[in-house]
Design an enzyme around this catalytic site. Structure first.
Site, PDB file in Angstrom:
ATOM      1  CD  GLU A  86       2.711   1.713  -1.487  1.00 18.88           C
ATOM      2  OE1 GLU A  86       3.341   1.145  -2.408  1.00 18.88           O
ATOM      3  OE2 GLU A  86       3.204   1.962  -0.372  1.00 18.88           O
ATOM      4  CB  ALA A  87      -2.830   1.980  -7.137  1.00 13.59           C
TER       5      ALA A  87
END
EC number: 3.2.2.22
Length: 282
Positions: free
Chosen positions: A183-184
């Site tokens: 997700e980062a």
């Protein structure tokens, strides 16, 4: 913990040369917010070598076969324990990981993944899949909004995966690793929030979670917007940090500028028909 507004974005993208025949590595030993950001940016670069951009956002590959389908990322915790995580380059999904002489595959990992990854060692098929619903259930029916993130939590997750402790610790570890790596890589806001918590912890806010849930829809609408003068065919609903609904309707939104990777969609020119070329998002 310093509060970051929903529309906070990192305007500067720093590309780094990454050799194509080596893994991406991140060690927490001596790590800082800056070294974490470098790791995430190197991962983005590796995932999008030779791919197009849409509104200056790199688009992930639409297909890949064999070992080229997977990117290996080696993570090391504060105790020097390391695991190697396999990511699907089409959608940044975590599909498996290696700890020592054993590789653990999520239940929904493809046959291809099992055939080409981590050859020559023991393979174990886990009883749960890699989507958030399945992982939250396996982690003791705990929602990811109640699972803390930060460098110390990444370290603990790596340790639990390395030792493959029984019970709920490994699925919980997957939830931590997916958010702080996959997700980062997708969102600059998530990268920023994690990078700020070197010695502290935080729970994901509503903005953080809604971005994760909407990545597929945002990717779709941004690519449709190429045929509509930058306007979305359908608004995408998100949440602010204070959990207020907000809608993204065009590519000029600061939210769009905070997206670092797009899931590939094939758009029929002249229509709003879009064909997803990969699995749905987490």
């Amino acid at each position: 913990m310093r509060s970051i507004g929903f529309y906070s974005v990192l305007a500067l993208y720093v590309g780094a040369h990454v050799t194509e025949d080596v893994d991406i590595n991140f060690s927490l030993i001596g790590a800082t917010g800056a070294t974490y950001k470098t790791f995430i940016r190197n991962l983005r670069t590796k995932l999008t070598v030779g791919t197009p951009r849409v509104y200056d956002i790199p688009v992930l590959r639409n297909a890949a076969a064999g070992l080229a389908r997977f990117q290996l990322v080696t993570l090391t915790n504060y105790n020097g324990e390391s695991v190697t995580v396999a990511l699907d380059v089409v959608n940044v999904y975590v599909v498996a990981y290696r700890a020592g002489n054993t590789a653990y595959f999520l239940a929904d990992a493809s046959t291809e993944a099992n055939n080409v990854l981590f050859a020559g060692i023991n393979h174990v098929r886990l009883p749960y899949g890699g989507n958030y619903d399945g992982l939250e259930t396996a982690a003791g029916r705990i929602s990811r909004e109640n699972i803390e993130l930060g460098f110390s939590e990444i370290s603990s997750a790596i340790g639990n995966m390395f030792r493959h402790n029984p019970g709920t610790s490994v699925p919980r570890a997957f939830i931590v690793i997916i958010q702080t790596v996959s997700e980062a890589a997708r969102f600059k806001y998530i990268e920023q929030r994690v990078s700020e918590n070197v010695g502290t912890k935080f729970k994901p806010d509503p903005a953080f979670l809604s971005l994760q849930n909407a990545w597929g829809s945002l990717s779709e609408q941004i690519q449709i917007a190429q045929t509509r003068g930058g306007e979305f065919a359908r608004p995408v609903e998100l949440r602010t940090v204070s959990n207020t609904p907000t809608f993204v309707t065009n590519v000029n939104s600061p939210v769009v500028k905070g997206i670092a990777l797009l899931l590939y969609f094939r758009v029929n020119v002249g229509t709003d028909n879009v064909f997803a070329m990969s699995l749905s998002t987490y």
